[in-house]
Enzyme design. Structure first.
Site, mmCIF file in Angstrom:
data_model
loop_
_atom_site.group_PDB
_atom_site.id
_atom_site.type_symbol
_atom_site.label_atom_id
_atom_site.label_comp_id
_atom_site.label_asym_id
_atom_site.label_seq_id
_atom_site.Cartn_x
_atom_site.Cartn_y
_atom_site.Cartn_z
ATOM 1 N N ASP A 21 26.749 0.326 25.161
ATOM 2 C CA ASP A 21 27.668 1.264 24.310
ATOM 3 C C ASP A 21 28.970 0.516 24.257
ATOM 4 O O ASP A 21 29.645 0.183 25.223
ATOM 5 C CB ASP A 21 27.670 2.417 25.020
ATOM 6 C CG ASP A 21 28.353 3.558 24.083
ATOM 7 O OD1 ASP A 21 29.429 3.559 23.447
ATOM 8 O OD2 ASP A 21 27.749 4.572 24.031
ATOM 9 N N HIS A 49 38.429 7.069 17.925
ATOM 10 C CA HIS A 49 37.838 7.582 18.837
ATOM 11 C C HIS A 49 38.316 7.408 20.127
ATOM 12 O O HIS A 49 38.229 8.195 21.200
ATOM 13 C CB HIS A 49 36.338 7.023 18.286
ATOM 14 C CG HIS A 49 35.375 7.374 19.391
ATOM 15 N ND1 HIS A 49 34.614 8.578 19.614
ATOM 16 C CD2 HIS A 49 34.740 6.540 20.417
ATOM 17 C CE1 HIS A 49 33.817 8.656 20.513
ATOM 18 N NE2 HIS A 49 33.997 7.546 20.911
ATOM 19 N N ARG A 91 43.279 10.313 30.546
ATOM 20 C CA ARG A 91 44.444 9.500 31.151
ATOM 21 C C ARG A 91 45.533 10.013 30.517
ATOM 22 O O ARG A 91 46.629 9.608 30.694
ATOM 23 C CB ARG A 91 44.209 8.209 30.903
ATOM 24 C CG ARG A 91 43.230 7.472 31.828
ATOM 25 C CD ARG A 91 43.139 6.065 31.621
ATOM 26 N NE ARG A 91 42.500 5.645 29.992
ATOM 27 C CZ ARG A 91 41.510 5.597 29.538
ATOM 28 N NH1 ARG A 91 40.500 6.088 30.489
ATOM 29 N NH2 ARG A 91 41.344 5.351 28.505
ATOM 30 N N ASP A 145 25.794 10.232 21.147
ATOM 31 C CA ASP A 145 26.104 9.896 22.716
ATOM 32 C C ASP A 145 26.299 11.313 23.395
ATOM 33 O O ASP A 145 27.582 11.508 23.249
ATOM 34 C CB ASP A 145 27.202 8.780 22.647
ATOM 35 C CG ASP A 145 27.620 8.384 23.879
ATOM 36 O OD1 ASP A 145 27.012 8.501 24.878
ATOM 37 O OD2 ASP A 145 28.625 7.738 23.942
ATOM 38 N N GLN A 192 31.865 12.940 34.240
ATOM 39 C CA GLN A 192 32.326 11.658 33.852
ATOM 40 C C GLN A 192 33.828 11.492 34.455
ATOM 41 O O GLN A 192 34.201 10.497 34.883
ATOM 42 C CB GLN A 192 32.417 11.505 32.442
ATOM 43 C CG GLN A 192 32.814 10.089 31.886
ATOM 44 C CD GLN A 192 32.883 9.938 30.408
ATOM 45 O OE1 GLN A 192 32.473 10.936 29.581
ATOM 46 N NE2 GLN A 192 33.582 8.781 29.855
ATOM 47 N N TYR A 246 34.175 8.250 37.038
ATOM 48 C CA TYR A 246 34.317 6.900 36.174
ATOM 49 C C TYR A 246 35.261 6.070 36.715
ATOM 50 O O TYR A 246 35.151 4.896 36.420
ATOM 51 C CB TYR A 246 34.616 7.350 34.684
ATOM 52 C CG TYR A 246 36.151 7.453 34.341
ATOM 53 C CD1 TYR A 246 36.763 6.447 33.737
ATOM 54 C CD2 TYR A 246 36.866 8.583 34.687
ATOM 55 C CE1 TYR A 246 38.160 6.469 33.241
ATOM 56 C CE2 TYR A 246 38.156 8.517 34.662
ATOM 57 C CZ TYR A 246 38.755 7.560 33.770
ATOM 58 O OH TYR A 246 40.145 7.655 33.351
ATOM 59 N N LYS A 299 27.042 10.132 31.482
ATOM 60 C CA LYS A 299 26.594 9.574 29.963
ATOM 61 C C LYS A 299 25.135 9.159 29.779
ATOM 62 O O LYS A 299 24.666 9.193 28.875
ATOM 63 C CB LYS A 299 27.353 8.018 29.812
ATOM 64 C CG LYS A 299 28.795 8.118 29.934
ATOM 65 C CD LYS A 299 29.471 9.010 28.858
ATOM 66 C CE LYS A 299 29.679 7.976 27.490
ATOM 67 N NZ LYS A 299 30.477 8.545 26.657
ATOM 68 N N SER A 349 20.854 9.990 24.866
ATOM 69 C CA SER A 349 21.250 9.735 23.895
ATOM 70 C C SER A 349 20.240 9.704 22.721
ATOM 71 O O SER A 349 19.179 9.394 22.987
ATOM 72 C CB SER A 349 21.841 8.047 23.916
ATOM 73 O OG SER A 349 22.691 7.718 24.748
#
Length: 320
Positions: free
Chosen positions: A136, A143, A152, A246, A253, A257, A266, A270
């Protein structure tokens, strides 16, 4: 590209015109899944077409593809390469054109029509390819920025590497399913109060389920391990494109992550569209990319100026 019309009526949305002719895998009434294309509201049974003697005699692209089109995935067809994909699509356009020069093959052949043109409401669509690997990529600036803001904040939304190289992560190929497959809301660890200290996660069903409209790309040629591919030859390796949803468990996450990236947040699902739009069908929509203020490394510089597609994608959401 010269405009063509087909003797087969368009579908309601006009997505499956003679200029598209994507490839997919279908079954009908419990039959073995096999290869198809689509025109209007009809699925084109490619195995049946390639098995017809008159079609094989006059359409050279089909002569050795009956067995290939009888397989349950498009992998063997994709491996034949873009010249074969182009030839098959060209012959399909030839026999489906309103002004076809070979009407006896299909247009005026009622018995073959009954075998080859199947109303779409009578078929079931399947995952078009066997997917051995899945990566991915963070491709679109807007995006990537919006997702970065989620985790963040606006000041650190994009990392310094973003404008320099294709940023990607390895996804779970086994959880890619065809559109319409139900996706179960995942369970996992989330942080109910990110401001608390110490950080105390709980294990619950995802509360922030997200989806992203993306474009998936199928690769049809391998490369030797350790051997890189010249960016100006990369398009020769592309079979075609699908819409990709997705799915993302944003709260799971956010907790997992750092430092190794998304995993459970994730990899639970999908979904991709059942029809693969071949690269040639998108040629009329080529465009130049938006300018990148950051100079890229030499190996990423393309000689093709129109290196992106200007295509309009749409999302529809139906709540309970």
């Amino acid at each position: 590209m010269a405009s063509q019309t087909s003797w087969v009526p368009l579908d309601k949305n006009g997505d499956f015109s003679i200029h598209n002719l994507p490839f997919g895998i279908f079954s009908e009434g419990g039959s073995q899944p096999r290869a198809a294309s689509r025109i209007g509201d009809f699925v084109i049974d490619l195995k049946a077409l390639a098995g017809d003697e008159q079609a094989k005699q006059q359409l050279s692209s089909l002569r050795d593809l009956e067995e290939v089109f009888g397989q349950t995935s498009l992998n063997a067809f994709a491996e034949r390469g873009r010249a074969v994909h182009r030839a098959v699509r060209g012959d399909l356009q030839r026999i489906l054109s309103q002004s076809t020069d070979v009407p006896a093959i299909l247009k005026d052949n009622e018995s073959l029509k009954q075998k080859v043109l199947i109303p779409v409401e009578k078929v079931k669509m399947h995952l078009p390819m066997q997917i051995g690997d899945y990566t991915d990529f963070y491709a679109g600036y807007h995006h990537a920025y919006k997702v970065g803001v989620l985790f963040r904040g606006p000041d650190n939304a994009l990392q310094p590497n973003y404008t320099h190289l294709p940023v990607g992560y390895h996804g779970r190929s086994s959880s890619i399913v065809v559109s319409g497959t139900p996706i179960r809301r995942p369970r996992g660890q989330i942080l109910p109060n990110p401001a608390a200290n110490p950080k105390e996660p709980i294990t619950v069903a995802c509360r922030r389920l997200d989806f992203e409209l993306e474009l998936g790309c199928f690769i049809c040629k391998p490369n030797e391990m350790g051997e890189s591919i010249d960016i100006n030859k990369a398009e020769e390796y592309i079979f075609g494109f699908v819409l990709l949803n997705d799915w993302s468990a944003r709260d799971i996450q956010a907790w997992e992550y750092v430092p190794l990236g998304p995993f459970n947040g994730k990899n639970f699902g999908s979904t991709i569209s059942p029809w693969v739009v071949v690269a040639d069908a998108l040629e009329p929509f080529r465009a130049q990319p938006l300018p990148n203020d950051t100079p890229v490394q030499d190996y990423l510089k393309e000689s093709q100026k129109e290196s992106v597609f200007d295509i309009q994608l749409e999302v529809g959401l139906t709540s309970e």
